[in-house]
Write a protein that holds these residues in place. Structure first.
Motif, PDB file in Angstrom:
ATOM      1  N   TRP A  28       0.768  -1.191  -0.317  1.00 23.42           N
ATOM      2  CA  TRP A  28      -0.337   0.140  -0.276  1.00 23.42           C
ATOM      3  C   TRP A  28       0.934   1.158  -0.069  1.00 23.42           C
ATOM      4  N   ARG A  34       0.290   4.691  -5.192  1.00 25.11           N
ATOM      5  CA  ARG A  34       0.486   6.989  -4.260  1.00 25.11           C
ATOM      6  C   ARG A  34       0.101   7.925  -5.773  1.00 25.11           C
ATOM      7  N   SER A  77       5.478   1.976   7.261  1.00 29.71           N
ATOM      8  CA  SER A  77       4.213   2.868   6.869  1.00 29.71           C
ATOM      9  C   SER A  77       3.171   2.704   8.125  1.00 29.71           C
ATOM     10  N   ASN A  88      -4.291   4.468   7.284  1.00 34.51           N
ATOM     11  CA  ASN A  88      -3.482   5.713   7.491  1.00 34.51           C
ATOM     12  C   ASN A  88      -4.353   6.862   8.571  1.00 34.51           C
ATOM     13  N   THR A  90      -5.009   9.743   9.403  1.00 37.97           N
ATOM     14  CA  THR A  90      -5.584  11.346   8.347  1.00 37.97           C
ATOM     15  C   THR A  90      -6.573  10.847   7.245  1.00 37.97           C
ATOM     16  N   ASN A  91      -6.181   9.830   5.950  1.00 38.04           N
ATOM     17  CA  ASN A  91      -6.814   9.528   5.126  1.00 38.04           C
ATOM     18  C   ASN A  91      -7.289   8.433   4.814  1.00 38.04           C
ATOM     19  N   LEU A  94      -6.846   5.233   2.454  1.00 36.99           N
ATOM     20  CA  LEU A  94      -5.886   4.681   2.285  1.00 36.99           C
ATOM     21  C   LEU A  94      -5.797   3.429   3.303  1.00 36.99           C
ATOM     22  N   PHE A 172       6.643   5.588  -0.511  1.00 40.80           N
ATOM     23  CA  PHE A 172       5.575   6.156  -0.905  1.00 40.80           C
ATOM     24  C   PHE A 172       5.893   7.659  -0.169  1.00 40.80           C
TER      25      PHE A 172
HETATM   26  C1  LIG Z   1      -0.768   9.024   5.279  1.00 40.94           C
HETATM   27  O1  LIG Z   1      -1.723  10.471   4.501  1.00 40.94           O
HETATM   28  C2  LIG Z   1      -1.149  12.101   4.903  1.00 40.94           C
HETATM   29  C3  LIG Z   1      -1.751  12.698   4.697  1.00 40.94           C
HETATM   30  O2  LIG Z   1      -2.467  12.445   3.005  1.00 40.94           O
HETATM   31  C4  LIG Z   1       0.517  11.770   4.131  1.00 40.94           C
HETATM   32  O3  LIG Z   1       0.705  13.115   4.385  1.00 40.94           O
HETATM   33  C5  LIG Z   1       0.679  10.880   4.759  1.00 40.94           C
HETATM   34  O4  LIG Z   1       2.063  10.432   4.198  1.00 40.94           O
HETATM   35  C6  LIG Z   1       0.279   9.104   4.575  1.00 40.94           C
HETATM   36  N1  LIG Z   1       1.058   8.503   5.761  1.00 40.94           N
HETATM   37  C7  LIG Z   1       0.800   6.708   5.474  1.00 40.94           C
HETATM   38  C8  LIG Z   1       1.797   6.308   5.762  1.00 40.94           C
HETATM   39  O5  LIG Z   1      -0.151   6.577   4.414  1.00 40.94           O
END
Ligand SMILES: *[C@@H]1O[C@H](CO)[C@@H](O)[C@H](O)[C@H]1NC(C)=O
Ligand SMILES: *[C@@H]1O[C@H](CO)[C@@H](O)[C@H](O)[C@H]1NC(C)=O
Length: 297
Positions: A28, A34, A77, A88, A90-91, A94, A172
């Motif tokens: 992922w 990504r 990650s 994730n 904050t998102n 994902l 990523f």
């Molecule tokens: C999680 O999401 C944030 C905001 O989209 C991003 O900046 C960050 O890299 C992400 N981290 C992972 C592990 O996916």
């Protein structure tokens, strides 16, 4: 809010945003998937990503319930000691699943997608771009293709498998490489062409296996690439293919990607056995993508 506004503006302009589930077998947090995620979102689609917690290349159609993680997910990650699935922080779009590629796609279809899409399933599954090609015999063992076959054969959702010959894994959060951007642009262009061709996007029990050549100095500008209808396995003893470019035998995908001229192979796969689909199904794709496809020189 901004994404919603953008989506409604694009819909008003006639662009067709749909629910897309992304998955892969490299994990992922691989850069290729990504960057494509961002491109598909920017194109106005409603995109959710559900993929393995780490590289699970070469695991074909394996599907086993996920187990809790002992070590960290790839590229750090997710923390060591995480649960069997996660997302994730904050998102929520994902997600990772600590199991095989097909298992991660199944969680996307059955769990993560419906959670964010009001109980609905994806309208299209996009697998990859894989880090490295998936040609001919590799197709049988490819997790990237396994996902597309699961979607089309097991749950009746149209699916495209993308693979790129330029390999070498990228995180990523590493600087974004040109090849990641080029493959994401090409995959978005192709996905939009399939969507614009109207529903049903693909005939029953058919997946598309798309292989990009290496990104080189002369093959960087997306408009320099040509899309060529191909077959997965050589057709020496097979029934004739659809007639195109004056003949009834399509080139193999290996010969297309191996040729000069930034050629992309587009094979119509049979989801029952991961070989080439019969001529009448090739014909449907040829008609749908006529505006995109070219002949080999
Ligand atoms: C999680 O999401 C944030 C905001 O989209 C991003 O900046 C960050 O890299 C992400 N981290 C992972 C592990 O996916
Ligand atoms: C990913 O996993 C496959 C199968 O275990 C392995 O062959 C391949 O080398 C791995 N890729 C990388 C870049 O670690």
């Amino acid at each position: 809010m901004r994404a919603q506004l953008l989506t409604s503006v694009l819909l008003a302009l006639g662009a067709h945003g749909i629910r897309i589930l992304q998955s892969n077998d490299d994990g992922w947090a691989e850069q290729y998937i990504r960057v494509l995620h961002d491109k598909l979102n920017n194109a106005g689609h409603d995109v959710i990503l559900s993929a393995p917690a780490e590289n699970k290349s070469g695991t074909g159609s394996l599907d086993v319930g996920p187990s809790p993680r002992t070590s960290a997910c790839e590229y750090d990650s997710c923390p060591a000691g995480s649960a069997a699935t996660g997302n994730n922080a904050t998102n929520l779009r994902l997600s990772w699943v600590n199991s095989f590629p097909v298992t991660s796609a199944r969680f996307g279809v059955e769990t993560f997608g419906p959670q964010l899409w009001d109980g609905q399933a994806p309208e299209l599954v996009v697998s990859g771009p894989n880090v490295g090609s998936n040609l001919y015999l590799e197709v049988q063992f490819s997790g990237t293709v396994g996902i597309a076959v699961y979607a089309t054969h097991d749950v009746g959702i149209p699916a495209i498998a993308f693979s790129g010959a330029s390999d070498g894994r990228l995180a990523f959060d590493a600087p974004v490489e040109t090849r990641s951007i080029v493959y994401a642009q090409l995959a978005t262009q192709f996905t939009n062409a399939v969507i614009d061709s109207g529903v049903p996007y693909l005939p029953e029990d058919v997946f598309l296996n798309v292989n990009f050549p290496k990104v080189t100095e002369e093959c960087t500008d997306p408009t320099k690439f040509k899309w060529v209808l191909s077959r997965i396995n050589p057709g020496t003893f097979s029934e004739p293919d659809v007639k195109t470019c004056g003949i009834t035998r399509l080139p193999t995908e290996s010969s297309v990607v191996g040729a000069d001229g930034c050629l992309i192979s587009v094979s119509v796969g049979d989801s029952k056995d991961k070989t080439t689909a019969p001529a009448e199904k090739q014909a449907v794709i040829l008609e749908k993508l006529r505006g995109l496809l070219s002949c080999m020189e």
